[in-house]
Design a protein around this motif. Structure first.
Motif, PDB file in Angstrom:
ATOM      1  N   VAL A 119      44.843  30.660  51.365  1.00  0.00           N
ATOM      2  CA  VAL A 119      43.646  31.445  51.657  1.00  0.00           C
ATOM      3  C   VAL A 119      42.599  31.164  50.582  1.00  0.00           C
ATOM      4  O   VAL A 119      42.932  30.800  49.455  1.00  0.00           O
ATOM      5  CB  VAL A 119      43.931  32.964  51.702  1.00  0.00           C
ATOM      6  N   ASN A 120      41.337  31.337  50.945  1.00  0.00           N
ATOM      7  CA  ASN A 120      40.297  31.321  49.922  1.00  0.00           C
ATOM      8  C   ASN A 120      39.858  32.762  49.670  1.00  0.00           C
ATOM      9  O   ASN A 120      40.278  33.698  50.345  1.00  0.00           O
ATOM     10  CB  ASN A 120      39.129  30.414  50.322  1.00  0.00           C
ATOM     11  N   TRP A 121      39.008  32.943  48.687  1.00  0.00           N
ATOM     12  CA  TRP A 121      38.661  34.308  48.285  1.00  0.00           C
ATOM     13  C   TRP A 121      37.797  35.017  49.316  1.00  0.00           C
ATOM     14  O   TRP A 121      37.815  36.239  49.414  1.00  0.00           O
ATOM     15  CB  TRP A 121      37.991  34.279  46.913  1.00  0.00           C
ATOM     16  N   LEU A 143      37.131  47.525  33.461  1.00  0.00           N
ATOM     17  CA  LEU A 143      35.894  47.929  34.126  1.00  0.00           C
ATOM     18  C   LEU A 143      34.721  47.011  33.788  1.00  0.00           C
ATOM     19  O   LEU A 143      33.974  46.590  34.681  1.00  0.00           O
ATOM     20  CB  LEU A 143      35.565  49.375  33.750  1.00  0.00           C
ATOM     21  N   GLU A 144      34.544  46.673  32.520  1.00  0.00           N
ATOM     22  CA  GLU A 144      33.394  45.856  32.114  1.00  0.00           C
ATOM     23  C   GLU A 144      33.445  44.466  32.744  1.00  0.00           C
ATOM     24  O   GLU A 144      32.445  43.975  33.290  1.00  0.00           O
ATOM     25  CB  GLU A 144      33.350  45.726  30.590  1.00  0.00           C
ATOM     26  N   GLU A 145      34.621  43.820  32.686  1.00  0.00           N
ATOM     27  CA  GLU A 145      34.751  42.477  33.264  1.00  0.00           C
ATOM     28  C   GLU A 145      34.605  42.513  34.779  1.00  0.00           C
ATOM     29  O   GLU A 145      34.040  41.597  35.381  1.00  0.00           O
ATOM     30  CB  GLU A 145      36.110  41.881  32.883  1.00  0.00           C
ATOM     31  N   GLU A 152      28.490  37.504  41.185  1.00  0.00           N
ATOM     32  CA  GLU A 152      28.936  36.130  41.453  1.00  0.00           C
ATOM     33  C   GLU A 152      29.854  36.089  42.675  1.00  0.00           C
ATOM     34  O   GLU A 152      29.736  35.208  43.533  1.00  0.00           O
ATOM     35  CB  GLU A 152      29.666  35.581  40.232  1.00  0.00           C
ATOM     36  N   THR A 153      30.782  37.042  42.765  1.00  0.00           N
ATOM     37  CA  THR A 153      31.680  37.090  43.917  1.00  0.00           C
ATOM     38  C   THR A 153      30.910  37.313  45.209  1.00  0.00           C
ATOM     39  O   THR A 153      31.172  36.671  46.231  1.00  0.00           O
ATOM     40  CB  THR A 153      32.720  38.216  43.747  1.00  0.00           C
ATOM     41  N   GLN A 176      34.542  43.883  45.545  1.00  0.00           N
ATOM     42  CA  GLN A 176      35.110  44.519  44.355  1.00  0.00           C
ATOM     43  C   GLN A 176      36.580  44.153  44.174  1.00  0.00           C
ATOM     44  O   GLN A 176      37.025  43.875  43.057  1.00  0.00           O
ATOM     45  CB  GLN A 176      34.960  46.039  44.462  1.00  0.00           C
ATOM     46  N   ALA A 177      37.341  44.134  45.275  1.00  0.00           N
ATOM     47  CA  ALA A 177      38.772  43.841  45.191  1.00  0.00           C
ATOM     48  C   ALA A 177      39.020  42.403  44.758  1.00  0.00           C
ATOM     49  O   ALA A 177      39.896  42.138  43.924  1.00  0.00           O
ATOM     50  CB  ALA A 177      39.436  44.101  46.544  1.00  0.00           C
ATOM     51  N   VAL A 178      38.243  41.465  45.307  1.00  0.00           N
ATOM     52  CA  VAL A 178      38.396  40.066  44.903  1.00  0.00           C
ATOM     53  C   VAL A 178      38.032  39.889  43.438  1.00  0.00           C
ATOM     54  O   VAL A 178      38.723  39.200  42.683  1.00  0.00           O
ATOM     55  CB  VAL A 178      37.527  39.146  45.794  1.00  0.00           C
ATOM     56  N   THR A 179      36.939  40.518  43.016  1.00  0.00           N
ATOM     57  CA  THR A 179      36.526  40.410  41.621  1.00  0.00           C
ATOM     58  C   THR A 179      37.597  41.002  40.709  1.00  0.00           C
ATOM     59  O   THR A 179      37.930  40.426  39.662  1.00  0.00           O
ATOM     60  CB  THR A 179      35.182  41.124  41.387  1.00  0.00           C
TER      61      THR A 179
END
Length: 312
Positions: A119-121, A143-145, A152-153, A176-179
């Motif tokens: 799968v891709n993101w 949280l910060e990262e 970008e995601t 958010q989940a992918v990041t």
């Protein structure tokens, strides 16, 4: 279901060239081990020169229907075959796609993997959104990262750019989940927690899917399945789907258990210390093989890694 599965991209591989030791095949006959690969390709029709960011073995106990996930650190220093030699496992996909990645894992870890799913993101983000989000416990140290890379995601997968405003348990959308899963740094636990986040996300999605009705699942598969690549036949995938309600997600782990920092020709690697002992521990913990002795192939690779790194 069969019509839906026809939407998946199929990749033919030679199952006779996956480096499965016949003794291993016999010993692990009660386990169906499937390799899940997460790659950074923007277009699943063109994944050349791509590395595998995530490598997770989904191990299904055929007798108990228990599932365990074993994620392998992408920078693990292993033997990728005669043409490549010792290198980071993440590079196997670059050199030979899913087939070389599966073959390398089988050879280095004494496994019996014949099936893979890539799968891709974007597919992950779309799946999470189709689920209505997933519940994740976000740590203060993450949280910060997490917020740093949401834009970008969103740019590469599409979707909302909403930031996560606080730590704690909450529902994350697809972006958010992918990041969250891809965070490379953690102010407390560092890069190696990345593998844990990937498994946390998969388990959250697994739990959410078990609550959904047929119509909701149908809508989700319409969106996600065209973004997936596998060598599994419709029959093999149908077997998984029909048994899905009976599956139970058990404890998960990351491999190797013991490793070291190693720099060779200016490049950082994460060799197992030693490969032999890490493979022994994996088989004893995951498959209940007491006093496991790795194959001669694993012992030879382990000696080669130790000779290069100086750790025996």
């Amino acid at each position: 279901l069969n019509d839906q599965l026809d939407k998946i991209t199929r990749e033919e591989i030679n199952r006779n060239e996956l480096n499965i030791n016949e003794g291993v095949r016999e010993d692990l006959a009660n386990y169906r081990n499937i390799l899940l690969l997460g790659i950074d390709a923007r277009d699943m029709n063109s994944d050349e020169n791509t590395r595998s960011d995530a490598m997770i073995i989904v191990s299904i106990n055929k007798e108990t229907s228990d599932i365990r996930m074993i994620s392998i650190y992408r920078d693990t220093y292993l033997d990728l075959g005669e043409r490549v030699g010792l290198d980071k496992l993440t590079h196997a996909y670059y050199y030979g796609g899913a087939q070389q990645t599966v073959a390398s894992i089988n050879e280095n870890l004494d496994l019996n993997i014949e099936e893979f799913v890539v799968v891709n993101w974007k597919a992950v983000a779309d799946a999470v959104d189709a689920l209505g989000g997933v519940e994740i416990e976000v740590l203060d140290s993450e949280l910060e990262e997490l917020n740093k890379y949401i834009n970008e995601t969103a740019r590469t997968t599409g979707g909302a750019k909403d930031k996560v405003t606080k730590a704690g348990k909450q529902t994350l959308n697809g972006v958010q989940a992918v990041t969250y899963a891809r965070i490379r740094k953690d102010s407390i636990e560092g890069d190696r927690r990345r593998n844990e986040r990937m498994k946390i996300l998969i388990k959250a999605a697994f739990d959410k899917m078990k609550t959904m009705g047929v119509t909701e699942l149908d809508d989700m598969t319409n969106l996600v399945l065209p973004q997936i690549k596998t060598n599994m036949t419709n029959t093999e995938m149908l077997d998984l789907m029909l048994d899905f309600p009976a599956y139970t997600m058990g404890d998960n782990t990351s491999w190797p258990y013991d490793w070291m920092d190693f720099t060779y020709q200016g490049v950082w690697y994460g060799p197992p210390v030693t490969l032999n002992s890490n493979v022994t521990e994996l088989h004893e913990e995951l498959f209940g093989q007491e006093d496991y002795v790795p194959t001669q192939t694993v012992q030879d690779i382990s000696a080669e890694i130790s000779s290069r790194t100086g750790r025996w």
